[in-house]
Design a protein around this motif. Structure first.
Motif, PDB file in Angstrom:
ATOM      1  N   VAL A  77       0.937  -1.258   0.104  1.00 44.21           N
ATOM      2  CA  VAL A  77       0.067  -0.032   0.016  1.00 44.21           C
ATOM      3  C   VAL A  77       0.782   1.199   0.115  1.00 44.21           C
ATOM      4  O   VAL A  77       0.626   2.281  -0.559  1.00 44.21           O
ATOM      5  CB  VAL A  77      -0.804  -0.086   1.229  1.00 44.21           C
ATOM      6  N   TYR A  78       2.180   1.152   0.761  1.00 48.85           N
ATOM      7  CA  TYR A  78       2.789   2.318   0.660  1.00 48.85           C
ATOM      8  C   TYR A  78       4.158   2.439  -0.017  1.00 48.85           C
ATOM      9  O   TYR A  78       4.942   3.337  -0.030  1.00 48.85           O
ATOM     10  CB  TYR A  78       3.238   2.384   2.290  1.00 48.85           C
ATOM     11  N   GLN A  79       4.154   1.336  -1.110  1.00 53.62           N
ATOM     12  CA  GLN A  79       5.424   1.493  -2.077  1.00 53.62           C
ATOM     13  C   GLN A  79       5.595   2.629  -2.546  1.00 53.62           C
ATOM     14  O   GLN A  79       6.781   3.151  -2.921  1.00 53.62           O
ATOM     15  CB  GLN A  79       5.391   0.349  -2.841  1.00 53.62           C
ATOM     16  N   PHE A  80       4.574   3.159  -3.285  1.00 48.96           N
ATOM     17  CA  PHE A  80       4.592   4.361  -4.129  1.00 48.96           C
ATOM     18  C   PHE A  80       5.273   5.735  -3.309  1.00 48.96           C
ATOM     19  O   PHE A  80       5.787   6.481  -3.754  1.00 48.96           O
ATOM     20  CB  PHE A  80       3.492   4.880  -5.038  1.00 48.96           C
ATOM     21  N   ASP A 138       2.029   7.536   9.910  1.00 49.16           N
ATOM     22  CA  ASP A 138       0.557   8.315   9.785  1.00 49.16           C
ATOM     23  C   ASP A 138      -0.311   7.635  10.336  1.00 49.16           C
ATOM     24  O   ASP A 138      -0.302   6.309  10.363  1.00 49.16           O
ATOM     25  CB  ASP A 138       0.299   8.707   8.344  1.00 49.16           C
ATOM     26  N   SER A 139      -1.422   8.096  10.959  1.00 50.42           N
ATOM     27  CA  SER A 139      -2.546   7.355  11.516  1.00 50.42           C
ATOM     28  C   SER A 139      -1.928   6.646  12.661  1.00 50.42           C
ATOM     29  O   SER A 139      -1.457   7.200  13.468  1.00 50.42           O
ATOM     30  CB  SER A 139      -3.497   6.806  10.249  1.00 50.42           C
ATOM     31  N   HIS A 265      -1.347  12.793   2.326  1.00 50.48           N
ATOM     32  CA  HIS A 265       0.017  12.862   1.881  1.00 50.48           C
ATOM     33  C   HIS A 265       0.435  11.755   1.052  1.00 50.48           C
ATOM     34  O   HIS A 265       1.606  11.624   0.372  1.00 50.48           O
ATOM     35  CB  HIS A 265       0.789  13.374   2.907  1.00 50.48           C
ATOM     36  N   VAL A 266      -0.126  10.547   1.216  1.00 45.11           N
ATOM     37  CA  VAL A 266       0.252   9.203   0.736  1.00 45.11           C
ATOM     38  C   VAL A 266      -0.130   9.315  -0.740  1.00 45.11           C
ATOM     39  O   VAL A 266       0.410   8.507  -1.462  1.00 45.11           O
ATOM     40  CB  VAL A 266      -0.378   8.062   1.389  1.00 45.11           C
ATOM     41  N   GLY A 274       2.801  16.258  -2.415  1.00 43.59           N
ATOM     42  CA  GLY A 274       4.132  16.936  -2.755  1.00 43.59           C
ATOM     43  C   GLY A 274       4.527  18.053  -1.634  1.00 43.59           C
ATOM     44  O   GLY A 274       5.702  17.738  -1.313  1.00 43.59           O
ATOM     45  N   ARG A 275       3.806  18.874  -1.723  1.00 45.94           N
ATOM     46  CA  ARG A 275       4.171  19.939  -0.799  1.00 45.94           C
ATOM     47  C   ARG A 275       4.252  19.493   0.881  1.00 45.94           C
ATOM     48  O   ARG A 275       5.454  19.941   1.430  1.00 45.94           O
ATOM     49  CB  ARG A 275       3.133  21.071  -0.502  1.00 45.94           C
ATOM     50  N   ALA A 276       3.617  18.657   1.057  1.00 48.10           N
ATOM     51  CA  ALA A 276       3.468  18.337   2.670  1.00 48.10           C
ATOM     52  C   ALA A 276       4.647  17.299   2.696  1.00 48.10           C
ATOM     53  O   ALA A 276       5.369  17.455   3.713  1.00 48.10           O
ATOM     54  CB  ALA A 276       2.330  17.477   2.851  1.00 48.10           C
ATOM     55  N   ASN A 277       5.109  16.480   1.616  1.00 41.87           N
ATOM     56  CA  ASN A 277       6.324  15.566   1.845  1.00 41.87           C
ATOM     57  C   ASN A 277       7.629  16.279   1.556  1.00 41.87           C
ATOM     58  O   ASN A 277       8.477  15.773   2.287  1.00 41.87           O
ATOM     59  CB  ASN A 277       6.093  14.519   0.683  1.00 41.87           C
ATOM     60  N   ASP A 278       7.538  17.309   1.008  1.00 44.35           N
ATOM     61  CA  ASP A 278       8.645  18.382   0.888  1.00 44.35           C
ATOM     62  C   ASP A 278       9.114  18.883   2.070  1.00 44.35           C
ATOM     63  O   ASP A 278       9.992  18.779   2.817  1.00 44.35           O
ATOM     64  CB  ASP A 278       8.307  19.440  -0.045  1.00 44.35           C
ATOM     65  N   ASP A 279       7.920  19.348   2.882  1.00 39.24           N
ATOM     66  CA  ASP A 279       8.145  19.792   4.285  1.00 39.24           C
ATOM     67  C   ASP A 279       8.711  19.084   5.232  1.00 39.24           C
ATOM     68  O   ASP A 279       9.366  19.404   6.084  1.00 39.24           O
ATOM     69  CB  ASP A 279       6.637  20.491   4.680  1.00 39.24           C
ATOM     70  N   GLN A 280       7.894  17.750   5.147  1.00 39.24           N
ATOM     71  CA  GLN A 280       8.205  16.920   6.231  1.00 39.24           C
ATOM     72  C   GLN A 280       9.616  16.421   6.030  1.00 39.24           C
ATOM     73  O   GLN A 280      10.580  16.331   7.084  1.00 39.24           O
ATOM     74  CB  GLN A 280       7.473  15.646   6.269  1.00 39.24           C
ATOM     75  N   CYS A 281      10.045  16.248   4.807  1.00 38.84           N
ATOM     76  CA  CYS A 281      11.487  15.780   4.472  1.00 38.84           C
ATOM     77  C   CYS A 281      12.552  17.039   4.781  1.00 38.84           C
ATOM     78  O   CYS A 281      13.706  16.679   5.426  1.00 38.84           O
ATOM     79  CB  CYS A 281      11.750  15.286   3.081  1.00 38.84           C
ATOM     80  N   ASN A 282      12.257  18.187   4.620  1.00 41.22           N
ATOM     81  CA  ASN A 282      13.045  19.212   4.743  1.00 41.22           C
ATOM     82  C   ASN A 282      13.278  19.442   6.327  1.00 41.22           C
ATOM     83  O   ASN A 282      14.193  19.916   6.835  1.00 41.22           O
ATOM     84  CB  ASN A 282      12.416  20.489   4.361  1.00 41.22           C
ATOM     85  N   PHE A 283      12.169  19.325   7.111  1.00 37.23           N
ATOM     86  CA  PHE A 283      12.517  19.171   8.569  1.00 37.23           C
ATOM     87  C   PHE A 283      13.270  18.267   9.069  1.00 37.23           C
ATOM     88  O   PHE A 283      14.211  18.554   9.762  1.00 37.23           O
ATOM     89  CB  PHE A 283      10.997  18.984   9.202  1.00 37.23           C
TER      90      PHE A 283
END
Length: 289
Positions: A77-80, A138-139, A265-266, A274-283
């Motif tokens: 489910v989370y591969q992509f 998540d969740s 975000h999944v 994409g923006r949320a995942n950029d933000d979490q990775c930048n943190f």
């Protein structure tokens, strides 16, 4: 299995398949499937992914703790999502853990500990920097990551689970659309998936449920996010205030509008994701040492 857990598995699987229809792993990502990290042939399996052009480097390592109300979810489910996170310069471990009702609390935490032990043993096989490890979830996965971080940072709490302190250095967390205060969550009625995971009387686990009591100034820096339409949105502010009161570094953000829902975000097809995942990775990148 309860009727509600059965419905969760069937309905969510259908929705996730629809969300990811047509997706493939990007060509630039090396994706290695089905590494066995434990004895359970059904659940103890992980995938590893990282950018092909960085496989000669030691990459910061992310462990993804999937969601699914403790009864659903998988690395498939989370591969992509995990491959998309890897594109941002990480090696990502996308693993299965034992689910309820087949397995009860604290099986997923035990499996996360096993995953880390496996990575310690294989540290020279893959391009990973075990001095820069991060947890994302998540969740229900956010709840598990929150709890494991307390186990990792607090020796007294760790002793309750009889876990050893891993040799890896976990630097920070990113928690999406999650539950955090386990004891408060269980104060209400426990039915369906919750009952499948904790059993008919969760309070028999006593101190192990008191995650928040073991969060102190040694806890890991956190990025906490949700969405305007997420049914768990209201958990963000209390957790942020709690961490700030304990002098723990924390950033938070609520994304989208009332039509932006749980674990948005999944969906890697979404620009907002994409923006949320950029933000979490930048943190997380801010905490690489």
């Amino acid at each position: 299995m309860s009727i509600s857990s059965f419905i969760v598995r069937k309905t969510w699987a259908k929705n996730d398949a629809k969300r990811d229809a047509g997706l493939v792993i990007p060509d630039e990502i090396r994706y290695i499937r089905d590494n066995k990290y434990g004895a359970d042939q059904k659940f103890n399996s992980m995938d590893i992914c990282y950018p092909k052009d960085k496989e000669d480097k030691k990459l910061p390592l992310i462990l993804n703790v999937h969601g699914g109300a403790y009864v659903y979810g998988s690395k498939e489910v989370y591969q992509f999502y995990c491959a998309d996170i890897a594109r941002r310069g990480f090696m990502v471990v996308n693993y299965n853990y034992r689910l309820a009702p087949e397995y009860k609390f604290p099986a997923p935490l035990e499996d996360l500990s096993k995953v880390i032990e496996w990575l310690e043993e294989k540290k020279d096989r893959y391009p990973m920097d075990l001095n820069n490890v991060f947890l994302i979830g998540d969740s229900a996965g956010a709840q598990l990551a929150t709890q494991y971080a307390a186990i990792y940072t607090n020796e007294e709490y760790r002793k309750l689970f009889r876990f050893r302190k891993p040799e890896v250095t976990i630097r920070a967390l990113s928690l999406g659309c999650g539950e955090f205060d386990l004891e408060r969550m269980l104060e209400g009625k426990w039915t369906g998936a919750i009952k499948e995971y904790f059993g008919p009387n969760p309070m028999v686990f006593g101190e192990k449920l008191k995650v928040m009591d073991y969060i102190d100034e040694n806890y890991l820096p956190c990025y906490i996010f949700s969405a305007e339409g997420d049914f768990l949105r209201d958990n963000v502010e209390p957790m942020v205030k709690y961490l700030e009161a304990h002098k723990v570094e924390c950033e938070s953000k609520i994304y989208g509008d009332e039509n932006t829902h749980h674990v948005f975000h999944v969906d890697v097809k979404s620009s907002l994701a994409g923006r949320a995942n950029d933000d979490q990775c930048n943190f997380l990148k801010k905490h690489i040492k």
